[in-house]
Design a protein around this motif. Structure first.
Motif, mmCIF file in Angstrom:
data_model
loop_
_atom_site.group_PDB
_atom_site.id
_atom_site.type_symbol
_atom_site.label_atom_id
_atom_site.label_comp_id
_atom_site.label_asym_id
_atom_site.label_seq_id
_atom_site.Cartn_x
_atom_site.Cartn_y
_atom_site.Cartn_z
ATOM 1 N N GLN A 62 45.066 44.938 50.712
ATOM 2 C CA GLN A 62 44.428 43.963 49.827
ATOM 3 C C GLN A 62 43.380 44.656 48.964
ATOM 4 O OE1 GLN A 62 41.471 41.254 51.659
ATOM 5 N NE2 GLN A 62 41.842 42.315 53.589
ATOM 6 N N ARG A 63 43.121 44.072 47.781
ATOM 7 C CA ARG A 63 42.147 44.659 46.852
ATOM 8 C C ARG A 63 40.740 44.122 47.166
ATOM 9 N NH1 ARG A 63 43.854 46.829 42.194
ATOM 10 N NH2 ARG A 63 42.058 48.155 42.656
ATOM 11 N N PRO A 64 39.698 44.799 46.679
ATOM 12 C CA PRO A 64 38.321 44.397 47.004
ATOM 13 C C PRO A 64 37.993 42.970 46.549
ATOM 14 C CG PRO A 64 38.371 46.572 46.033
ATOM 15 C CD PRO A 64 39.755 46.028 45.878
ATOM 16 N N ARG A 65 37.007 42.377 47.217
ATOM 17 C CA ARG A 65 36.617 40.995 46.904
ATOM 18 C C ARG A 65 35.468 40.934 45.910
ATOM 19 N NH1 ARG A 65 40.604 37.740 48.083
ATOM 20 N NH2 ARG A 65 39.148 36.143 47.418
ATOM 21 N N CYS A 66 35.054 42.047 45.344
ATOM 22 C CA CYS A 66 33.923 42.042 44.406
ATOM 23 C C CYS A 66 34.106 40.943 43.360
ATOM 24 C CB CYS A 66 33.824 43.398 43.712
ATOM 25 S SG CYS A 66 32.640 43.381 42.366
ATOM 26 N N TRP A 67 33.048 40.146 43.134
ATOM 27 C CA TRP A 67 33.184 39.011 42.210
ATOM 28 C C TRP A 67 33.391 39.457 40.782
ATOM 29 C CZ3 TRP A 67 28.566 36.693 45.119
ATOM 30 C CH2 TRP A 67 27.457 37.543 45.064
ATOM 31 N N MET A 99 49.224 30.917 36.046
ATOM 32 C CA MET A 99 49.799 32.260 36.217
ATOM 33 C C MET A 99 50.998 32.432 35.297
ATOM 34 S SD MET A 99 51.704 32.059 39.962
ATOM 35 C CE MET A 99 50.424 31.260 40.902
ATOM 36 N N ASN A 100 51.379 33.691 35.074
ATOM 37 C CA ASN A 100 52.524 33.927 34.181
ATOM 38 C C ASN A 100 53.823 33.571 34.899
ATOM 39 O OD1 ASN A 100 52.366 36.304 35.935
ATOM 40 N ND2 ASN A 100 53.927 37.184 34.630
ATOM 41 N N ARG A 101 54.893 33.349 34.139
ATOM 42 C CA ARG A 101 56.198 33.112 34.750
ATOM 43 C C ARG A 101 56.715 34.449 35.261
ATOM 44 N NH1 ARG A 101 58.611 28.329 33.479
ATOM 45 N NH2 ARG A 101 60.693 29.124 33.914
ATOM 46 N N PHE A 102 57.264 34.435 36.480
ATOM 47 C CA PHE A 102 57.828 35.681 37.022
ATOM 48 C C PHE A 102 59.078 35.347 37.815
ATOM 49 C CE2 PHE A 102 54.717 34.077 40.092
ATOM 50 C CZ PHE A 102 55.469 34.025 41.252
ATOM 51 N N GLU A 103 59.872 36.383 38.023
ATOM 52 C CA GLU A 103 61.086 36.216 38.813
ATOM 53 C C GLU A 103 60.743 36.556 40.269
ATOM 54 O OE1 GLU A 103 63.941 39.124 37.476
ATOM 55 O OE2 GLU A 103 64.812 39.161 39.481
ATOM 56 N N ASP A 146 46.301 35.149 44.782
ATOM 57 C CA ASP A 146 44.970 35.094 44.146
ATOM 58 C C ASP A 146 44.989 35.910 42.852
ATOM 59 O OD1 ASP A 146 43.809 33.503 46.035
ATOM 60 O OD2 ASP A 146 42.583 35.068 46.959
ATOM 61 N N HIS A 147 45.573 37.088 42.922
ATOM 62 C CA HIS A 147 45.636 37.943 41.730
ATOM 63 C C HIS A 147 46.432 37.279 40.602
ATOM 64 C CE1 HIS A 147 43.916 41.154 44.128
ATOM 65 N NE2 HIS A 147 43.828 41.877 43.036
ATOM 66 N N LEU A 148 47.531 36.634 40.965
ATOM 67 C CA LEU A 148 48.360 35.974 39.943
ATOM 68 C C LEU A 148 47.599 34.801 39.329
ATOM 69 C CD1 LEU A 148 51.809 35.919 41.804
ATOM 70 C CD2 LEU A 148 51.186 37.349 39.860
ATOM 71 N N LYS A 149 46.955 34.025 40.202
ATOM 72 C CA LYS A 149 46.271 32.817 39.713
ATOM 73 C C LYS A 149 45.067 33.169 38.843
ATOM 74 C CE LYS A 149 46.272 30.969 43.895
ATOM 75 N NZ LYS A 149 45.999 30.077 45.032
#
Ligand SMILES: Cc1cc2nc3c(=O)[nH]c(=O)nc-3n(C[C@H](O)[C@H](O)[C@H](O)COP(=O)(O)OP(=O)(O)OC[C@H]3O[C@@H](n4cnc5c(N)ncnc54)[C@H](O)[C@@H]3O)c2cc1C
Length: 323
Positions: A116-121, A1-5, A36-39
């Motif tokens: 939460q956002r959809p789980r669509c693959w 994941m990106n670096r974030f504060e 999950d989104h970050l990773k």
């Protein structure tokens, strides 16, 4: 994941300021979906604003009139175990109690679950630039679509993922949203927005807004139930789910609200099934009529026609359990 504060907000006002200061920053509640989104590199925010440090956002208050005021940071486990929720608003307690695993329910919050956002693959894979990520294709249409929608599809066909949202729509809840211009209340039945409106969003939360409270009206004699069908008994998302609230008077149904989950881009109310119940005794005949009416207008994709039969069975069984 990106670096974030990581910024810890003390108040919702400060959280909004921290969000506004650095564009593309995001809010974190339990962090289950956000991480999950970050990773997966689906988002790369410069700053993550933690709401867990805001005091008082995790309370569950049962009011004297029988209504509930729930802070968005209340966990799914707290709601599932709360005596007043279980007693008068059973569908909400059951929806929260059926979601994910015990470990996740101890961390995941009601607000985060609903948002939460959809789980669509295809959405979840960085390499697919689908409609939900600003692309111009819903890959599910010509691809693997066994978990996708049978109602309200187009242009995107990803189902809404939240258990709690289904119950909150059935219970007539209201979401309180705080933004720069003050607070506004939106009925849960209007909060979730169809894919045709904007495939990149599932609800009307503004970029500068925070969900600060969920209000559930008094049950006023109505009984409710949430049931779901999933592939395995262990933690999993439902294939189809149903939240039902019914008011009975002199042995027949006075009011009914039936909301399906995992079959549409939003929690999907089925008014024709509700109409099939009103004025009737709650029995095998009316439950079967409602079950048939629940799938009127279903438009399955190539691999998810099985959901039509599942919905009918789930509606019939849930209504007979309520009876
Ligand atoms: C293995 C597994 C199985 C699962 N099974 C199910 C299931 O069966 N049913 C189900 O419903 N879910 C299921 N989930 C999803 C899980 O329940 C959600 O990811 C979780 O509830 C999200 O809550 P959170 O507090 O962690 O939210 P976060 O991940 O912190 O936030 C989610 C989103 O909401 C935003 N947000 C959060 N709170 C606020 C707020 N107050 N105001 C504005 N924006 C906010 C965040 O910015 C983020 O975009 C499962 C997850 C896993 C990993």
């Amino acid at each position: 994941m990106n670096r974030f504060e990581l910024a810890r907000a003390a108040t919702t006002g400060q959280a909004r300021e921290l969000l506004a200061e650095k564009p593309a920053s995001v809010l974190k509640a339990g962090g289950i979906d956000l991480l999950d989104h970050l990773k997966e590199h689906l988002i790369e925010p410069p700053r993550v604003v933690d709401l867990k440090s805001v005091r008082g956002l995790n309370t569950i208050a049962a009011e004297p009139d029988g209504s509930l005021r729930i802070g968005p940071l209340a966990t799914l486990a707290q709601i599932a175990a709360h005596a007043a929720v279980r007693k008068a608003h059973a569908a909400l307690a059951q929806a929260c109690g059926e979601a994910a695993s015990p470990q996740i329910r101890n961390v995941a919050t009601l607000g985060g679950n609903v948002l939460q956002r959809p789980r669509c693959w295809y959405y979840r894979l960085e390499s697919y630039k689908c409609l939900k990520k600003g692309g111009d294709v819903c890959y599910a249409v010509g691809g693997e679509n066994r978990y996708h929608v049978i109602f309200g599809g187009g242009p995107s066909y990803a189902p809404h993922p939240s258990n709690a949202a289904v119950a909150l729509v059935a219970l007539g809840a209201t979401f309180v949203l705080e933004g720069a211009k003050g607070s506004r209340s939106v009925p849960a039945g209007e909060f979730f927005t169809p894919a045709s409106q904007d495939p990149e969003r599932e609800n009307q939360l503004g970029p500068d807004e925070i969900l600060t409270e969920i209000r559930v009206p008094a049950a006023a004699g109505a009984r409710s139930l949430y049931e779901e069908v999933r592939e395995r008994a262990a933690f999993d998302w439902p294939l189809v789910s149903l939240a039902a609230t019914l008011t009975l008077e002199a042995g027949s149904v006075k009011e009914a609200r039936l909301v399906l989950g995992a079959v549409a881009p939003i929690p999907w109310r089925v008014p024709k099934a509700e109409q099939a119940l009103v004025g009737k005794a709650l029995d095998e005949a009316s439950a079967s009529a409602a079950a048939r009416a629940a799938t009127i207008g279903a438009a399955p994709l190539s691999d998810n026609g099985y959901k039509v039969g599942l919905v009918q069975t789930l509606v019939r069984r849930t209504l007979l359990s309520l009876a």
